[in-house]
Enzyme design. Structure first.
Site, PDB file in Angstrom:
ATOM      1  N   CYS A 122      -0.350   4.163   2.123  1.00  0.00           N
ATOM      2  CA  CYS A 122      -0.151   4.021   3.576  1.00  0.00           C
ATOM      3  C   CYS A 122       1.326   4.228   3.931  1.00  0.00           C
ATOM      4  O   CYS A 122       1.650   4.852   4.931  1.00  0.00           O
ATOM      5  CB  CYS A 122      -0.547   2.623   4.060  1.00  0.00           C
ATOM      6  SG  CYS A 122      -1.979   1.905   3.266  1.00  0.00           S
ATOM      7  N   ASP A 123       2.212   3.669   3.132  1.00  0.00           N
ATOM      8  CA  ASP A 123       3.619   3.568   3.541  1.00  0.00           C
ATOM      9  C   ASP A 123       4.577   4.457   2.757  1.00  0.00           C
ATOM     10  O   ASP A 123       5.728   4.642   3.173  1.00  0.00           O
ATOM     11  CB  ASP A 123       4.092   2.104   3.387  1.00  0.00           C
ATOM     12  CG  ASP A 123       3.238   1.148   4.202  1.00  0.00           C
ATOM     13  OD1 ASP A 123       2.721   1.589   5.246  1.00  0.00           O
ATOM     14  OD2 ASP A 123       3.076  -0.011   3.794  1.00  0.00           O
ATOM     15  N   CYS A 135       0.848  -1.202   0.000  1.00  0.00           N
ATOM     16  CA  CYS A 135       0.000   0.000   0.000  1.00  0.00           C
ATOM     17  C   CYS A 135       0.880   1.248   0.000  1.00  0.00           C
ATOM     18  O   CYS A 135       1.352   1.681   1.061  1.00  0.00           O
ATOM     19  CB  CYS A 135      -0.909  -0.012   1.231  1.00  0.00           C
ATOM     20  SG  CYS A 135      -1.914   1.465   1.371  1.00  0.00           S
TER      21      CYS A 135
END
Ligand SMILES: Cc1cc2nc3c(=O)[nH]c(=O)nc-3n(C[C@H](O)[C@H](O)[C@H](O)COP(=O)(O)OP(=O)(O)OC[C@H]3O[C@@H](n4cnc5c(N)ncnc54)[C@H](O)[C@@H]3O)c2cc1C
Length: 305
Positions: free
Chosen positions: A133-134, A130
């Site tokens: 997200c990261d 992701c």
């Protein structure tokens, strides 16, 4: 006892929820979280009518807010099992049990893993599924994206906001992303595409520090120094908890009647990315959620009184 339980808070499940509530069914929607794949989308959505350009996160917030205006119970849990019980169904989520006359499974799809040494070991330590997200964690670091489809290029484009250099590794001899997506990504000037690349291993110490791949043309093994590996090789249907009650095709997608999304078990419907439908998009998932809810309403009226 509910009339209907819907599993999944992505486009298919949310649409099913809106339709079911409007049909007056006593409905619960059980989901791990809202958004599904859309919440993790790295670039804007540009093909959902009514919104020329909107982020996946904003679109799903609008979906969720629409759902929450309906008379429907929302339960944030992961469903672990569905069983047939009498005329209806028994669902297990954590320590709790729920009963319903009909069920719509719309649990979508999870990222397909690479299944190479080092992948599991370095999840959260450099391996990510992701970028949204990261991605920011890898600021100023060189990273690799595995997969040269649209998702791979979109991920690389998003990462280019943070990192100086991105390798895209593609197993085939050509990348599969649409031309327009490729061009936008290449315009960042930060992307190097490596085709005929078969990833063999992810290496590191406490965190990822390199990947090893085979050049399928020369048969030589090569190493790239990277601190992050973003996996974008497609998805696999999230269906383990329902496997006793449905049939699958060769891609592990649930077989359904196209008009109603009903599975081989009467009263059990499967809508969205997890079924055999060919085109996996937000709008098709919504369409199937609507169909499944209307079909479930008819099923309940006829069979489950
Ligand atoms: C990177 C990427 C980019 C994309 N870009 C676009 C685009 O631009 N336009 C477009 O139209 N489509 C796009 N898509 C496709 C689109 O996101 C999917 O087709 C759509 O999200 C499918 O919706 P769904 O409801 O079937 O499943 P999902 O979105 O996968 O939602 C599944 C839901 O089920 C929940 N769930 C899963 N298992 C359980 C369980 N056991 N118990 C409870 N809840 C569970 C999840 O938490 C989630 O809420 C993209 C997909 C990806 C991966």
């Amino acid at each position: 006892m509910y009339d209907l339980i819907i599993i999944g808070g992505g486009p298919a499940g949310i649409t099913a929820g809106i339709y079911a509530a409007r049909q007056g069914l006593k409905t619960a929607l059980i989901t791990k979280e809202f958004g599904g794949q859309l919440a993790k989308k790295a670039v804007d959505v540009e093909n959902y009518p009514g919104f020329e350009k909107i982020s996946g996160q904003d679109l799903i917030k609008k979906f969720e807010s629409h759902l929450r205006k309906q008379d429907i119970e929302i339960i944030k849990k992961e469903v672990g099992k569905i069983e047939k019980k009498g005329k209806g169904f028994l669902l297990t989520a954590g320590n709790d049990k729920y009963q319903a006359k009909a069920v719509i499974v719309s649990s979508g799809a999870d990222p397909r893993p690479l299944e190479v040494p080092g992948e599991k070991e370095f999840i959260g330590k450099g391996v990510s599924y992701c970028s949204i997200c990261d991605g920011p964690v890898f600021r100023e670091k060189t990273v690799a994206v595995i997969g040269g489809g649209n998702a791979g290029f979109e991920t690389a484009m998003f990462l280019s906001n943070y990192v100086p250099k991105i390798y895209i590794l593609e197993y085939g001899s050509e990348v599969e992303a649409h031309k327009a997506v490729q061009e936008s990504a290449e315009n960042t000037g930060k992307i190097e595409i490596i085709t005929n690349a078969s990833l063999k291993e992810i290496k590191g110490d406490k965190m990822v520090n390199s990947i090893v791949y085979e050049d399928l043309k020369t048969k030589k093994t090569k190493t790239l120094e990277v601190k992050g590996v973003f996996v974008e090789i497609g998805t696999q249907p999230a269906t383990a908890f329902v496997k006793e009650l449905v049939d699958f095709n060769e891609r592990d997608e649930i077989k359904v009647e196209p008009e109603t999304c009903e599975t081989r078990t009467p009263g059990l419907f499967a809508a969205g990315d997890l079924n055999i439908g060919k085109y996996k998009q937000i709008i098709t998932a919504c369409g199937e959620g609507a169909k499944a809810a209307l079909a479930a309403y008819e099923y309940i009226k006829k069979n489950a009184k």
